[in-house]
Design an enzyme around this catalytic site. Structure first.
Site, mmCIF file in Angstrom:
data_model
loop_
_atom_site.group_PDB
_atom_site.id
_atom_site.type_symbol
_atom_site.label_atom_id
_atom_site.label_comp_id
_atom_site.label_asym_id
_atom_site.label_seq_id
_atom_site.Cartn_x
_atom_site.Cartn_y
_atom_site.Cartn_z
ATOM 1 N N ARG A 180 0.810 -1.334 -0.050
ATOM 2 C CA ARG A 180 -0.047 -0.098 0.006
ATOM 3 C C ARG A 180 0.769 1.135 0.133
ATOM 4 O O ARG A 180 2.018 1.199 0.628
ATOM 5 C CB ARG A 180 -0.955 0.146 1.214
ATOM 6 C CG ARG A 180 -1.818 -1.372 1.544
ATOM 7 C CD ARG A 180 -2.034 -1.418 2.936
ATOM 8 N NE ARG A 180 -2.666 -2.735 2.928
ATOM 9 C CZ ARG A 180 -4.002 -2.943 3.085
ATOM 10 N NH1 ARG A 180 -4.861 -1.809 2.959
ATOM 11 N NH2 ARG A 180 -4.594 -4.251 3.454
ATOM 12 N N ASP A 246 -3.740 4.454 3.045
ATOM 13 C CA ASP A 246 -3.454 3.002 3.621
ATOM 14 C C ASP A 246 -4.479 2.053 2.708
ATOM 15 O O ASP A 246 -4.270 0.531 2.784
ATOM 16 C CB ASP A 246 -3.622 2.800 5.095
ATOM 17 C CG ASP A 246 -4.804 3.436 5.508
ATOM 18 O OD1 ASP A 246 -5.180 4.438 5.430
ATOM 19 O OD2 ASP A 246 -5.660 2.418 5.937
#
Length: 480
Positions: A180, A246
């Site tokens: 991520r 995220d």
């Protein structure tokens, strides 16, 4: 090939990027559904679809041979606010499988218990959210959208409290990587630039080998992938709901299905997440947010671009400009395909926006109206303002026919961009309600219908109908 069927995920890095942590087993877990297509593609050793071994893995009761479960640490901007430490709080990377073609697949079990990054939470996932993620992962893949996949959904009797008491569940997620943007933000925030560089080098070696030693080109490729992904979302009417950094995939995959939704009544400002009170992640804001998220990734990776900060910033600004350029070009082609237009014309945006405005004024159904575009009689049944439709359709027909393209080929291409069925919220809710009573037949039927979303199918005609009135009252939030 490896000596054992599976490897430990992130094994080449290990701590501090990923920490070993055992899963917490769930009692009497049932396999609610298995993606037979994905199972056949992966051919996971010892984990045949529906087998006791797969059920044990889904319950968190059996590790994969040769693999140690791990959890990774990352940071992220959540609703625009930076949170310096997040991480896999209710998911374990339980192993990596390398298939016969040499492709690597990370296997992640979600809902498998607490980790060092759970932030005092229980590490569990509930049936409601797990079923939604499971369906969406496979449905978006069938729609042609880059996404993480889901191999199986497991349901337990263990109670979990969210807004109310619910049943615990797990999803076995599959992706080339679950990296991520937030993984890089974590190390940048801490000023641990050597760890950041090691993470970048590892990512490039495994998934971007063509960019070895070329960080700017690597980051440019991530930006291009992200722009292309958002085009997929926008043209299908998909709303992610929580586009925190995220939740942004380094590989340009749709990642972390929380309060997502597909547009029913077309509203450019539609907010699918009840928790998003300010509308930060509304449908029409997704391209802007993705651009902003790319800026945060570049900000985290400045040290990779140049040791001189001014030169690094100059490079980063140039890279960031790739997003709107790439998005406009890709979106133009994708929208023209939905309208059955092959050539670019200067007034195409005006024509296409005219149809979207017509849908918005009448709050007409996005998916159904686009599917009906080649058929003016069907559109007349769907759109209330007949006079406005007639005026627009004459302009559209003249523009379309001016290309003198083969009608059959054009309409086939158009149908390939306009699905007949998508996982609407009310269909998901019906499957959830039944599954809570251990009736998984509606889920199975929905998965069958969504496996070929661009094909008309009489047996699934009810799943392509306009949503019932009660669907408008459905609400999903960050706990969904």
């Amino acid at each position: 090939m490896t000596a054992t069927p599976y490897e430990t995920a992130w094994g080449a890095l290990g701590e501090p990027w990923a920490v070993a942590v055992e899963t917490t087993p769930l009692p009497d877990l049932k396999l609610a559904h298995v993606s037979e297509t994905l199972a056949a593609t992966l051919s996971l050793p010892g984990l045949a679809a529906g087998s006791p071994a797969l059920r044990a893995v889904m319950a968190g009761a059996q590790p994969l041979p040769g693999a140690q479960p791990v959890a990774t640490v990352y940071a992220g901007h959540q609703f625009g606010q930076f949170v310096p430490q997040l991480g896999d709080g209710r998911a374990h990377l339980i192993g990596v499988h390398t298939d016969a073609a040499g492709a690597r697949h990370e296997l992640q079990l979600k809902g498998s218990g607490p980790t060092p990054f759970s932030r005092f939470a229980d590490g569990r996932a509930v049936l409601r959210s797990s079923l939604r993620e499971y369906v969406a992962s496979e449905a978006l893949h069938a729609l042609g959208v880059p996404t993480t996949r889901a191999l199986a959904l497991g349901v337990s009797s263990e109670p979990v409290r969210r807004e109310r008491m619910e049943r615990a569940a797990t999803v076995l997620r599959v992706a080339p990587s679950f990296l991520r943007f937030g993984h890089f933000e974590y190390w940048a925030y801490r000023g641990q630039l050597q760890q950041l560089r090691q993470l970048a080098d590892w990512a490039i070696a495994n998934w971007f080998p063509q960019f070895e030693g070329r960080y700017a080109d690597w980051l440019g490729d991530i930006i291009d992938r992200t722009a292309d992904l958002i085009v997929h979302w926008q043209t299908l009417g998909f709303c992610h709901g929580v586009m925190n950094t995220d939740n942004m995939s380094l590989l340009g995959l749709t990642l972390d299905y929380g309060p997502y939704g597909f547009l029913d009544a077309y509203d450019p400002g539609h907010i699918c997440n009840h928790s998003d009170e300010a509308g930060r992640y509304a449908y029409d804001q997704q391209p802007h947010v993705a651009h902003w998220n790319c800026a945060r990734l570049l900000e985290a990776c400045l040290s990779l671009l140049d040791p001189d900060q001014d030169r690094a910033l100059t490079t980063a600004r140039a890279l960031l400009e790739r997003f709107p350029t790439r998005f406009r070009a890709t979106a133009g082609r994708a929208w023209r395909t939905k309208f059955g237009l092959g050539e670019h014309r200067d007034d195409d945006d005006t024509l296409m926006n005219g149809f979207l405005d017509l849908l918005a004024r009448g709050r007409h159904d996005f998916t159904t109206c686009f599917r009906a575009l080649p058929d003016p009689d069907r559109l007349h049944d769907l759109i209330l303002d007949q006079a406005a439709l007639d005026t627009w359709y004459r302009q559209y027909r003249d523009r379309r026919d001016d290309e003198r393209a083969d009608t059959v080929a054009r309409e086939a291409l158009q149908r390939s961009a306009n699905p007949a069925r998508v996982p609407r919220n009310h269909l998901l809710q019906l499957a959830i309600t039944a599954a809570e009573q251990d009736d998984f037949a509606p889920l199975s039927r929905l998965m069958d219908a969504l496996s070929a979303p661009y094909q008309d199918a009489d047996e699934f005609a009810d799943l392509a109908d306009l949503p019932p009135a009660w669907a408008a009252a459905l609400s999903v939030s960050c706990s969904s």
